[in-house]
Design an enzyme around this catalytic site. Structure first.
Site, PDB file in Angstrom:
ATOM      1  N   PHE A 157      36.409  -7.602   3.422  1.00  0.00           N
ATOM      2  CA  PHE A 157      37.531  -7.366   2.567  1.00  0.00           C
ATOM      3  C   PHE A 157      37.188  -6.416   1.383  1.00  0.00           C
ATOM      4  CE2 PHE A 157      35.077 -10.551   0.287  1.00  0.00           C
ATOM      5  CZ  PHE A 157      35.577 -10.220  -0.970  1.00  0.00           C
ATOM      6  N   GLU A 184      41.018  -9.582   7.953  1.00  0.00           N
ATOM      7  CA  GLU A 184      42.745  -9.988   7.920  1.00  0.00           C
ATOM      8  C   GLU A 184      43.125 -10.258   6.214  1.00  0.00           C
ATOM      9  OE1 GLU A 184      39.840 -11.534   8.840  1.00  0.00           O
ATOM     10  OE2 GLU A 184      40.083 -13.519   9.097  1.00  0.00           O
ATOM     11  N   ARG A 185      42.329 -10.287   5.319  1.00  0.00           N
ATOM     12  CA  ARG A 185      42.528 -10.309   4.080  1.00  0.00           C
ATOM     13  C   ARG A 185      42.940  -9.414   3.088  1.00  0.00           C
ATOM     14  NH1 ARG A 185      37.618 -13.419   1.474  1.00  0.00           N
ATOM     15  NH2 ARG A 185      36.296 -12.925   3.514  1.00  0.00           N
ATOM     16  N   CYS A 289      28.486  -5.265  -1.749  1.00  0.00           N
ATOM     17  CA  CYS A 289      27.167  -5.556  -1.057  1.00  0.00           C
ATOM     18  C   CYS A 289      25.970  -4.638  -1.755  1.00  0.00           C
ATOM     19  CB  CYS A 289      27.184  -5.132   0.259  1.00  0.00           C
ATOM     20  SG  CYS A 289      27.090  -3.311   0.582  1.00  0.00           S
ATOM     21  N   GLU A 390      23.871 -15.307  -2.325  1.00  0.00           N
ATOM     22  CA  GLU A 390      24.626 -14.065  -2.507  1.00  0.00           C
ATOM     23  C   GLU A 390      25.811 -15.024  -3.058  1.00  0.00           C
ATOM     24  OE1 GLU A 390      26.824 -12.230   0.791  1.00  0.00           O
ATOM     25  OE2 GLU A 390      26.655 -10.358  -0.507  1.00  0.00           O
TER      26      GLU A 390
HETATM   27  P1  NAD Z   1      33.319 -11.967   6.580  1.00  0.00           P
HETATM   28  O1  NAD Z   1      31.796 -12.048   7.028  1.00  0.00           O
HETATM   29  O2  NAD Z   1      33.815 -13.250   6.165  1.00  0.00           O
HETATM   30  O3  NAD Z   1      34.043 -11.196   7.153  1.00  0.00           O
HETATM   31  C1  NAD Z   1      34.127 -10.013   8.029  1.00  0.00           C
HETATM   32  C2  NAD Z   1      34.631  -9.599   9.177  1.00  0.00           C
HETATM   33  O4  NAD Z   1      34.490 -10.706  10.112  1.00  0.00           O
HETATM   34  C3  NAD Z   1      36.250  -9.874   8.948  1.00  0.00           C
HETATM   35  O5  NAD Z   1      36.829  -8.806   9.710  1.00  0.00           O
HETATM   36  C4  NAD Z   1      36.534 -11.379   9.473  1.00  0.00           C
HETATM   37  O6  NAD Z   1      37.675 -11.429  10.132  1.00  0.00           O
HETATM   38  C5  NAD Z   1      35.440 -11.391  10.623  1.00  0.00           C
HETATM   39  N1  NAD Z   1      35.170 -12.782  10.692  1.00  0.00           N
HETATM   40  C6  NAD Z   1      34.896 -13.606   9.964  1.00  0.00           C
HETATM   41  N2  NAD Z   1      34.321 -14.818  10.196  1.00  0.00           N
HETATM   42  C7  NAD Z   1      34.281 -14.713  11.397  1.00  0.00           C
HETATM   43  C8  NAD Z   1      33.642 -15.401  12.674  1.00  0.00           C
HETATM   44  N3  NAD Z   1      33.326 -16.508  12.409  1.00  0.00           N
HETATM   45  N4  NAD Z   1      33.560 -15.004  13.961  1.00  0.00           N
HETATM   46  C9  NAD Z   1      34.096 -13.794  14.143  1.00  0.00           C
HETATM   47  N5  NAD Z   1      34.554 -13.004  13.088  1.00  0.00           N
HETATM   48  C10 NAD Z   1      34.572 -13.172  11.822  1.00  0.00           C
HETATM   49  O7  NAD Z   1      32.806 -11.114   5.018  1.00  0.00           O
HETATM   50  P2  NAD Z   1      33.809 -10.690   3.861  1.00  0.00           P
HETATM   51  O8  NAD Z   1      33.976 -11.977   3.071  1.00  0.00           O
HETATM   52  O9  NAD Z   1      34.905  -9.924   4.468  1.00  0.00           O
HETATM   53  O10 NAD Z   1      33.014  -9.789   3.175  1.00  0.00           O
HETATM   54  C11 NAD Z   1      32.061  -9.745   2.269  1.00  0.00           C
HETATM   55  C12 NAD Z   1      30.689  -9.971   2.861  1.00  0.00           C
HETATM   56  O11 NAD Z   1      30.306  -8.518   3.336  1.00  0.00           O
HETATM   57  C13 NAD Z   1      29.516  -9.976   1.905  1.00  0.00           C
HETATM   58  O12 NAD Z   1      28.390 -10.884   2.185  1.00  0.00           O
HETATM   59  C14 NAD Z   1      28.964  -8.796   1.773  1.00  0.00           C
HETATM   60  O13 NAD Z   1      27.680  -8.557   1.188  1.00  0.00           O
HETATM   61  C15 NAD Z   1      28.946  -8.163   2.962  1.00  0.00           C
HETATM   62  N6  NAD Z   1      29.218  -6.753   3.079  1.00  0.00           N
HETATM   63  C16 NAD Z   1      28.050  -6.103   3.443  1.00  0.00           C
HETATM   64  C17 NAD Z   1      28.124  -4.892   3.333  1.00  0.00           C
HETATM   65  C18 NAD Z   1      26.720  -3.830   3.823  1.00  0.00           C
HETATM   66  O14 NAD Z   1      26.624  -2.612   4.171  1.00  0.00           O
HETATM   67  N7  NAD Z   1      25.690  -4.810   3.986  1.00  0.00           N
HETATM   68  C19 NAD Z   1      28.992  -3.914   2.680  1.00  0.00           C
HETATM   69  C20 NAD Z   1      30.146  -4.516   2.462  1.00  0.00           C
HETATM   70  C21 NAD Z   1      30.189  -5.812   2.424  1.00  0.00           C
END
Ligand code: NAD
Length: 490
Positions: A157, A184-185, A289, A390
């Protein structure tokens, strides 16, 4: 989506086989404007049958798309770049409305998204293989790169306009067909971008958009015709996706969470260090991130930095990202806000001092928004939970080290390895840090060491699962198979 006063729910649709389709799954997620708490949409959570339709469309498009010359493929990408420039402000505004970050921050991420489109325009050069005559007398050897087929990306998101572009332009320019499953958010930014994609005249099925959550992701991970998965999100989900996709024989790259350290040496320009670390920790409400969320002061840097950064935090204007003068927006959801406040409560119970406390902060006329003010936790015990957690909110933790060596030792204990930055005026210290800090993205007097599009977006340890990263040359490697031909003509 033009004002903050949203009166009717907006439609979120899938884009499959070159047309907009209404999801028939019946499952929805309600989402709200993070600054105003006004309802924005019921986001459809597509099911496995809709994933199958998208994969079928992409697979049907692939034979013709892979034969389309690279020079012709990139003409579509040039058109996309042009349209994104024309609609730049609309895209940025959409990001702010659904994600909460300020318009300036949103413009920054749209610009980086476009930069990836620009780099992918160079595919005819970047996709070239190599060759050598006479590997034995009269025998030549040539390496060609071939696209791999149907590929998918699952994105988070926090950068709705930028992160999908770490993948989309490279995937299709190299001759693959692509499916995007955004968070989805924040579905609207990609709705807007796909309205533009609809206009560039790509053959049906080359790019597809699927809205959904875990069931849609699982269907992509299990589908035998999906050859590669790119993921960005939290570490537990990254690990899960890496394992499940790899078990199914797919190529996978998964970027995970982070806990990034900023080391401030006594010889640093304290004003520069304060502004840069403060902006990094609190910009995008700490939901980056690459946010520097732990400040390690070395020796005499402690007192001056703590005072200066507390002053910086106290003057940051928190509010609706659409309003001029706002420097920090809300966090994404009310649940996120509560979670962050609980982490701060817990840190204080474990001995940290909240020298600047953003809990319970309210913005006038936005009483229901998900706001916190910047928080600084000082004297964080090294053995408490905060250095390993985090937080993903506007919280800067301060710890102290006796020397650069000690500071590197502290940050090396982190399970994550996304980024680390050093603030100094001494080249030898910078060189040592650059070499020894165990993180994939290093900043020297830089607060958000985000690689530009022609470099890989790195990440080590629990922040990355895989070998090839997004962007730049890694993207070409990830999206192609190598074919090696050995020829003899007598
Ligand atoms: P999230 O892991 O909750 O969701 C990311 C994606 O995964 C979404 O599209 C979601 O629909 C899907 N998803 C969520 N739970 C799932 C599950 N149990 N099974 C399958 N798919 C699932 O992450 P978020 O809250 O959207 O984003 C924040 C996180 O992303 C933070 O931890 C941040 O550090 C990380 N991030 C990392 C980078 C990087 O380059 N390392 C960049 C941006 C964000």
């Amino acid at each position: 989506m033009s004002t903050t006063a949203q009166t009717e729910l907006l439609q979120v649709q899938n884009f499959v086989n070159g047309e907009w389709r209404t999801s028939h799954s019946g499952d929805v997620l309600e989402i709200y404007n993070p600054a105003t708490a006004e309802p924005l949409a019921h986001v459809p959570l597509s099911g496995a049958d809709e994933v199958n339709e998208a994969v079928r469309a992409a697979a049907a498009a692939w034979p013709a798309w892979r034969e389309t010359p690279p020079g012709d493929r990139i003409q579509y990408i040039f058109k996309l770049k042009q349209l994104m420039e024309e609609h730049f402000e609309e895209i940025a505004r959409t990001v702010t409305i659904e994600n909460g970050k300020t318009l300036t921050e949103a413009r920054g991420e749209v610009r980086r998204g476009i930069e990836n489109v620009e780099v992918a325009c160079g595919i005819p050069l970047m996709m070239q293989g190599y060759n050598l005559e006479n590997i034995s007398r009269g025998i030549d050897e040539i390496m060609y790169r071939h696209p791999i087929g149907v590929v998918a990306a699952i994105t988070p998101f926090n950068f709705p306009a930028m992160i999908p572009f770490w993948y989309l332009p490279y995937a299709i320019a190299t001759g693959n067909c692509f499916i995007l499953k955004p968070s989805e958010r924040v579905p609207f930014t990609m709705q807007k971008v796909f309205e533009l994609i609809h206009q560039i005249g790509l053959p049906k099925g080359v790019i597809n958009l699927l809205n959904g959550g875990k069931p849609a992701v699982d269907a992509l991970l299990d589908h035998p015709e999906v050859r590669a998965i790119s993921f960005v999100g939290s570490t537990p989900v990254a690990r899960y996706i890496y394992e499940r996709a790899a078990k199914n024989g797919k190529r996978v790259q998964c970027q995970g969470g982070a806990k990034n350290y900023a080391v401030i040496l006594p010889d640093a320009d304290m004003k520069v260090a304060t502004n840069i670390v403060g902006e990094s920790a609190f910009g995008c409400a700490g939901q980056r991130c690459l946010a520097l969320s732990v400040g390690v002061t070395v020796g005499e840097a402690q007192k001056g930095f703590r005072e200066a950064v507390s002053e910086f935090a106290a003057h940051l204007k928190t509010g609706n990202g659409l309003e001029a003068g706002t420097q920090m927006g809300p966090v994404i959801t009310a649940q996120s806000k509560s979670r962050i406040e609980e982490v701060i409560d817990h840190a204080v119970k474990q001995g940290a001092k909240a020298v600047t406390d953003g809990r319970g902060y309210r913005v006038a006329n936005h009483e229901r928004g998900n706001f916190l003010a910047p928080t600084i936790l000082d004297e964080v015990p090294a053995d408490s939970d905060v250095p390993q957690t985090e937080i993903f909110g506007p919280v800067l933790s301060l710890v102290h080290a006796d020397s650069l060596e000690h500071a590197i030792e502290l940050l090396s204990k982190s399970a994550y390895g996304n980024a680390a930055s050093l603030f100094t005026t001494n080249g030898a210290h910078a060189r040592r840090f650059r070499h020894e800090a165990p993180a994939g993205n290093i900043g020297i007097n830089i607060g958000v060491p985000a690689p530009v599009a022609y470099f890989p977006f790195s990440g080590w340890k629990e922040s990355f699962f895989g070998d090839l990263h997004g962007q730049g040359r890694d993207a070409i490697e990830f999206y192609t198979d190598k074919k090696v031909v050995i020829e003899r003509w007598s």
